[in-house]
Scaffold this motif. Structure first.
Motif, mmCIF file in Angstrom:
data_model
loop_
_atom_site.group_PDB
_atom_site.id
_atom_site.type_symbol
_atom_site.label_atom_id
_atom_site.label_comp_id
_atom_site.label_asym_id
_atom_site.label_seq_id
_atom_site.Cartn_x
_atom_site.Cartn_y
_atom_site.Cartn_z
ATOM 1 N N ARG A 1 4.853 -0.635 -5.737
ATOM 2 C CA ARG A 1 3.509 -0.079 -5.872
ATOM 3 C C ARG A 1 2.640 -0.935 -6.789
ATOM 4 O O ARG A 1 1.453 -1.133 -6.543
ATOM 5 C CB ARG A 1 3.587 1.354 -6.408
ATOM 6 C CG ARG A 1 3.834 2.412 -5.342
ATOM 7 C CD ARG A 1 3.605 3.804 -5.893
ATOM 8 N NE ARG A 1 4.621 4.173 -6.869
ATOM 9 C CZ ARG A 1 5.758 4.793 -6.568
ATOM 10 N NH1 ARG A 1 6.032 5.114 -5.309
ATOM 11 N NH2 ARG A 1 6.621 5.095 -7.516
ATOM 12 N N GLU A 2 3.237 -1.428 -7.856
ATOM 13 C CA GLU A 2 2.480 -2.167 -8.865
ATOM 14 C C GLU A 2 2.560 -3.670 -8.670
ATOM 15 O O GLU A 2 1.861 -4.431 -9.355
ATOM 16 C CB GLU A 2 3.008 -1.805 -10.260
ATOM 17 C CG GLU A 2 2.899 -0.321 -10.576
ATOM 18 C CD GLU A 2 3.660 0.059 -11.837
ATOM 19 O OE1 GLU A 2 4.179 -0.864 -12.500
ATOM 20 O OE2 GLU A 2 3.729 1.262 -12.142
ATOM 21 N N GLY A 3 3.398 -4.103 -7.757
ATOM 22 C CA GLY A 3 3.720 -5.514 -7.650
ATOM 23 C C GLY A 3 2.596 -6.398 -7.118
ATOM 24 O O GLY A 3 1.895 -6.039 -6.172
ATOM 25 N N ARG A 4 2.439 -7.532 -7.738
ATOM 26 C CA ARG A 4 1.580 -8.627 -7.295
ATOM 27 C C ARG A 4 2.323 -9.926 -7.600
ATOM 28 O O ARG A 4 3.228 -9.949 -8.426
ATOM 29 C CB ARG A 4 0.231 -8.631 -8.039
ATOM 30 C CG ARG A 4 -0.617 -7.405 -7.852
ATOM 31 C CD ARG A 4 -1.194 -7.318 -6.442
ATOM 32 N NE ARG A 4 -2.164 -6.237 -6.315
ATOM 33 C CZ ARG A 4 -1.860 -4.972 -6.087
ATOM 34 N NH1 ARG A 4 -0.582 -4.620 -5.984
ATOM 35 N NH2 ARG A 4 -2.798 -4.054 -5.975
ATOM 36 N N PHE A 5 1.917 -11.015 -6.947
ATOM 37 C CA PHE A 5 2.558 -12.284 -7.264
ATOM 38 C C PHE A 5 2.006 -12.808 -8.583
ATOM 39 O O PHE A 5 0.793 -12.982 -8.734
ATOM 40 C CB PHE A 5 2.328 -13.313 -6.156
ATOM 41 C CG PHE A 5 2.991 -14.633 -6.436
ATOM 42 C CD1 PHE A 5 4.366 -14.766 -6.282
ATOM 43 C CD2 PHE A 5 2.264 -15.719 -6.891
ATOM 44 C CE1 PHE A 5 4.999 -15.975 -6.563
ATOM 45 C CE2 PHE A 5 2.880 -16.929 -7.168
ATOM 46 C CZ PHE A 5 4.252 -17.051 -7.015
ATOM 47 N N THR A 6 2.886 -13.039 -9.531
ATOM 48 C CA THR A 6 2.469 -13.455 -10.877
ATOM 49 C C THR A 6 3.070 -14.799 -11.278
ATOM 50 O O THR A 6 2.996 -15.183 -12.439
ATOM 51 C CB THR A 6 2.897 -12.396 -11.912
ATOM 52 O OG1 THR A 6 4.335 -12.259 -11.888
ATOM 53 C CG2 THR A 6 2.258 -11.049 -11.619
ATOM 54 N N GLY A 7 3.654 -15.501 -10.319
ATOM 55 C CA GLY A 7 4.378 -16.722 -10.661
ATOM 56 C C GLY A 7 3.541 -17.985 -10.580
ATOM 57 O O GLY A 7 2.320 -17.968 -10.419
ATOM 58 N N GLY B 1 16.525 3.352 -6.300
ATOM 59 C CA GLY B 1 15.944 4.293 -7.238
ATOM 60 C C GLY B 1 14.429 4.225 -7.280
ATOM 61 O O GLY B 1 13.793 3.366 -6.653
ATOM 62 N N GLU B 2 13.823 5.115 -8.030
ATOM 63 C CA GLU B 2 12.372 5.175 -8.155
ATOM 64 C C GLU B 2 11.802 3.891 -8.741
ATOM 65 O O GLU B 2 10.673 3.496 -8.442
ATOM 66 C CB GLU B 2 11.973 6.368 -9.032
ATOM 67 C CG GLU B 2 10.491 6.464 -9.355
ATOM 68 C CD GLU B 2 9.595 6.489 -8.115
ATOM 69 O OE1 GLU B 2 8.451 5.987 -8.196
ATOM 70 O OE2 GLU B 2 10.037 6.999 -7.060
ATOM 71 N N GLN B 3 12.587 3.221 -9.559
ATOM 72 C CA GLN B 3 12.096 1.996 -10.179
ATOM 73 C C GLN B 3 11.744 0.937 -9.122
ATOM 74 O O GLN B 3 10.809 0.169 -9.295
ATOM 75 C CB GLN B 3 13.139 1.435 -11.149
ATOM 76 C CG GLN B 3 12.626 0.258 -11.970
ATOM 77 C CD GLN B 3 13.653 -0.231 -12.976
ATOM 78 O OE1 GLN B 3 14.700 0.381 -13.165
ATOM 79 N NE2 GLN B 3 13.348 -1.340 -13.625
ATOM 80 N N PHE B 4 12.505 0.922 -8.017
ATOM 81 C CA PHE B 4 12.222 -0.031 -6.943
ATOM 82 C C PHE B 4 10.863 0.274 -6.319
ATOM 83 O O PHE B 4 10.046 -0.620 -6.112
ATOM 84 C CB PHE B 4 13.320 0.044 -5.882
ATOM 85 C CG PHE B 4 13.030 -0.752 -4.633
ATOM 86 C CD1 PHE B 4 12.890 -2.124 -4.677
ATOM 87 C CD2 PHE B 4 12.883 -0.108 -3.409
ATOM 88 C CE1 PHE B 4 12.616 -2.860 -3.526
ATOM 89 C CE2 PHE B 4 12.611 -0.836 -2.245
ATOM 90 C CZ PHE B 4 12.476 -2.212 -2.311
ATOM 91 N N SER C 1 0.835 -1.195 0.000
ATOM 92 C CA SER C 1 0.000 0.000 0.000
ATOM 93 C C SER C 1 0.872 1.249 0.000
ATOM 94 O O SER C 1 2.059 1.189 0.354
ATOM 95 C CB SER C 1 -0.889 0.010 1.239
ATOM 96 O OG SER C 1 -0.101 0.228 2.408
ATOM 97 N N PRO C 2 0.320 2.400 -0.366
ATOM 98 C CA PRO C 2 1.082 3.646 -0.301
ATOM 99 C C PRO C 2 1.639 3.914 1.098
ATOM 100 O O PRO C 2 2.772 4.389 1.239
ATOM 101 C CB PRO C 2 0.049 4.704 -0.711
ATOM 102 C CG PRO C 2 -0.896 3.959 -1.608
ATOM 103 C CD PRO C 2 -1.006 2.599 -1.003
ATOM 104 N N ALA C 3 0.864 3.601 2.140
ATOM 105 C CA ALA C 3 1.335 3.827 3.508
ATOM 106 C C ALA C 3 2.520 2.920 3.843
ATOM 107 O O ALA C 3 3.458 3.345 4.537
ATOM 108 C CB ALA C 3 0.189 3.581 4.492
ATOM 109 N N GLN C 4 2.498 1.704 3.371
ATOM 110 C CA GLN C 4 3.613 0.787 3.636
ATOM 111 C C GLN C 4 4.877 1.241 2.914
ATOM 112 O O GLN C 4 5.980 1.178 3.473
ATOM 113 C CB GLN C 4 3.222 -0.632 3.209
ATOM 114 C CG GLN C 4 2.164 -1.251 4.103
ATOM 115 C CD GLN C 4 1.598 -2.544 3.540
ATOM 116 O OE1 GLN C 4 1.583 -2.749 2.328
ATOM 117 N NE2 GLN C 4 1.127 -3.421 4.416
ATOM 118 N N ILE C 5 4.715 1.677 1.698
ATOM 119 C CA ILE C 5 5.870 2.176 0.953
ATOM 120 C C ILE C 5 6.438 3.424 1.630
ATOM 121 O O ILE C 5 7.656 3.579 1.777
ATOM 122 C CB ILE C 5 5.476 2.464 -0.510
ATOM 123 C CG1 ILE C 5 5.181 1.132 -1.229
ATOM 124 C CG2 ILE C 5 6.580 3.232 -1.233
ATOM 125 C CD1 ILE C 5 4.662 1.288 -2.635
#
Length: 458
Positions: free
Chosen positions: A106-112, A98-101, A81-85
């Motif tokens: 922010r966008e990450g979900r488990f996709t495996g 960096g910002e990429q991390f 969540s934004p608060a966790q980040i």
């Protein structure tokens, strides 16, 4: 050891956990490694990690795999969540990331993908209970939570299965371990694993109701002492409790066990009370159970008090007249299952750990199990690309594909039955409490060759 400057961060003294907290319920190095992977541009490389036990706890000839349902729930709900980040950024630890991390989180979900043995399956050392195949940063991040739930539930389920095996199919087995479990969350997992491992019911009301089960229990010494003091006698305390809960066993060892049984026998024989059961929690359980049986021949006798499979075996060998057992401390604690979660392949490159005493097998693997007359003959640990030999059954199944579960969660009853079938399929020597001999696990020639080739590399 890495150390970082401390900063004032908002505190939550309750220390409760909800699904929304899953992403941060991890070890710091999972996040710092993820940041490093992003910095190096390899975070999306496909990686495979396998969760297995190098050695079973001492005295265990087998383990019962458990905890998959909670592991999959975790993967399904994993997000930042934004608060966790913001909280992570406030630590200052990730100042060089960096910002990429942050965008990744922010966008990450488990996709495996996830391969696993079904819950309730007997497994042995070096056999994967679970494999995660996912982008490197995801597969790395989930290690801590997966180990926590599978290690603990596998321990409790294995203890429960061993207790059921010793006590027999007819014994009533109740899980009483909530007050001894390592945490409130742990008590829920322990209750689930105990039921799935072979016990009949739990006294944990929340766990039972969440699992669609009926909670079960007896009474405590406090009620007997309180009502005896205020109403005049232990007999009156029993009468009062029985009035409201006529089906509940009575705890009869607060004062004089035999005297209590004699008074209850008088009421039962006179037709004044229909008694379903009594519980013994202290003293010489063998002697007391025999005396209580002689006084109350038709009444179910329960025993409790730091019991486990070894104690139950001793009681049975001594001829104790006990019909059921309440299991607590030794069920939900005991010798830990030291499962590990190791990288076996990344970017299609097989990898292995070479540390002394901690060598791992490289490559994505499959367990091939063979049977003779309904009993496990042997297991063969091979590669996922291997073909089963005649009569072999592959154990690892694809349960998550591209982040989506492929089957709905199983019922406790279904897992309990698989556990019973798994234990029944084990050779007698593997089920022994003393000096058990585990089922042999053969290393397939393909895996042996890959291990040798990988070991020679840098």
């Amino acid at each position: 050891m890495m150390t970082f400057p401390t900063r004032d961060i908002h505190q939550n003294s309750e220390l409760n956990v909800s699904a929304a907290d899953y992403s941060l319920l991890t070890d710091l190095y999972q996040l710092t490694m993820a940041a490093c992977y992003v910095g190096e541009g390899v975070e999306q490389k496909r990686a495979s990690f396998e969760l297995f036990v190098r050695r079973s706890p001492e005295g265990f000839g087998y383990l019962i795999a458990m905890g998959l349902a909670q592991a999959l729930e975790y993967l399904e709900k994993l997000s930042f969540s934004p608060a966790q980040i913001a909280a992570l950024q406030a630590t200052g630890i990730f100042a060089q990331a960096g910002e990429q991390f942050w965008s990744l989180l922010r966008e990450g979900r488990f996709t495996g993908d996830v391969w696993a043995v079904p819950e309730g399956t007997a497994v042995f050392a070096n056999e994967p209970l679970l494999r995660v195949e996912a982008p490197l940063w995801q597969a790395q991040l989930v290690e801590t939570y997966l180990l926590n739930t599978l290690n603990y539930q596998t321990l409790v389920a294995t203890k429960a299965a061993r207790i059921r095996d010793v006590a027999g199919e007819q014994a009533t087995l109740l899980e009483f371990g909530t007050r001894r479990a390592f945490s409130p969350q742990g008590s829920l997992w322990a209750a689930r694993a105990a039921l799935a491992g072979g016990l009949d019911a739990t006294s944990n009301v929340l766990a039972a109701l969440q699992l669609g089960q009926q909670p079960s229990g007896t009474m405590a010494h406090a009620l007997v002492m309180a009502l005896s003091a205020m109403e005049g006698s232990e007999e009156q305390a029993f009468t009062a409790f029985h009035r409201y809960f006529p089906g509940a066993p009575l705890l009869i060892d607060t004062y004089d066990t035999v005297a209590a049984a004699q008074k209850l026998a008088t009421q039962v024989n006179a037709g004044k009370m229909t008694l379903s059961g009594v519980r013994l929690d202290s003293g010489d359980l063998v002697d007391l159970s025999k005396k209580v049986r002689s006084l109350l021949p038709e009444v179910t006798i329960f025993a409790s008090g730091d019991l486990d499979e070894w104690e139950i075996a001793k009681l049975k060998a001594a001829g104790a007249e006990i019909d059921g057992y309440g299991l607590g401390t030794k069920l939900v604690t005991g010798s830990p299952v030291n499962g590990v979660y190791k990288l076996v392949e990344v970017d299609n490159i097989p990898v292995m750990k070479k540390s002394s005493g901690k060598v791992t097998y490289p490559g994505r693997k499959q367990i091939f199990r063979s049977f003779t007359d309904g009993q496990i003959k042997a297991d063969r640990l091979g590669l996922i690309t291997d073909t089963p030999h005649t009569g072999e059954t592959p154990l690892l199944q694809l349960v998550v594909k591209a982040g989506q579960r492929l089957q709905p969660p199983e019922t406790i009853a279904a897992i309990r039955q698989r556990t019973a079938n798994s234990v029944a399929s084990l050779p007698e020597q593997t089920r022994h409490l003393n000096h058990p001999i585990s089922v042999p696990v053969e290393i397939a020639s393909t895996l042996g060759d890959l291990t040798e080739q990988t070991s020679k590399g840098e």
